[in-house]
Design a protein around this motif. Structure first.
Motif, PDB file in Angstrom:
ATOM      1  N   CYS A 113       0.837  -1.198   0.000  1.00  0.00           N
ATOM      2  CA  CYS A 113       0.000   0.000   0.000  1.00  0.00           C
ATOM      3  C   CYS A 113       0.874   1.252   0.000  1.00  0.00           C
ATOM      4  O   CYS A 113       1.745   1.393   0.852  1.00  0.00           O
ATOM      5  N   CYS A 137      -0.037   3.257   3.608  1.00  0.00           N
ATOM      6  CA  CYS A 137       0.364   2.757   4.932  1.00  0.00           C
ATOM      7  C   CYS A 137       1.506   1.751   4.866  1.00  0.00           C
ATOM      8  O   CYS A 137       2.038   1.366   5.898  1.00  0.00           O
ATOM      9  N   CYS A 149      -6.689  -1.178  -0.010  1.00  0.00           N
ATOM     10  CA  CYS A 149      -5.967  -1.670   1.165  1.00  0.00           C
ATOM     11  C   CYS A 149      -6.959  -2.026   2.261  1.00  0.00           C
ATOM     12  O   CYS A 149      -7.822  -1.228   2.602  1.00  0.00           O
ATOM     13  N   CYS A 169      -5.838   0.288   5.722  1.00  0.00           N
ATOM     14  CA  CYS A 169      -6.184   1.710   5.879  1.00  0.00           C
ATOM     15  C   CYS A 169      -7.322   2.148   4.958  1.00  0.00           C
ATOM     16  O   CYS A 169      -7.698   3.313   4.953  1.00  0.00           O
TER      17      CYS A 169
HETATM   18 ZN   LIG Z   1      -2.971   0.891   3.410  1.00  0.00          ZN
END
Ligand SMILES: [Zn+2]
Length: 75
Positions: free
Chosen positions: A50, A53, A66, A69
């Motif tokens: 990702c 994050c 993701c 997050c």
């Molecule tokens: Zn993420």
């Protein structure tokens, strides 16, 4: 139909489409360094990390977002 299975790891594991037993087995394989075996077993071929994050995400379908997050990878 095959359900979508997705697993992500940053500090903890996050699962979607795995039963508790499968998740436990997957954690064991991953932590023991047998991730390729896990990939084969659940057909997890599509992976990315990702950009928001940094979670490492693996799925048996195209990854659209993701699960750590909720950052969307589309558009
Ligand atoms: Zn993420």
């Amino acid at each position: 139909m095959n359900e979508r299975k997705i697993v992500a790891r940053r500090s903890n594991y996050h699962f979607e489409g795995f039963s508790e037993t499968e998740a436990e087995e997957l954690i064991k394989l991953w932590e023991e360094g047998h991730f390729q075996e896990a990939q084969k077993k659940w057909d997890l071929f599509n992976w990315d990390s990702c950009p928001t994050c940094g979670a490492f995400i693996v799925s048996n379908r195209r990854i659209t977002g993701c699960i750590v997050c909720n950052h969307s990878f589309i558009g």
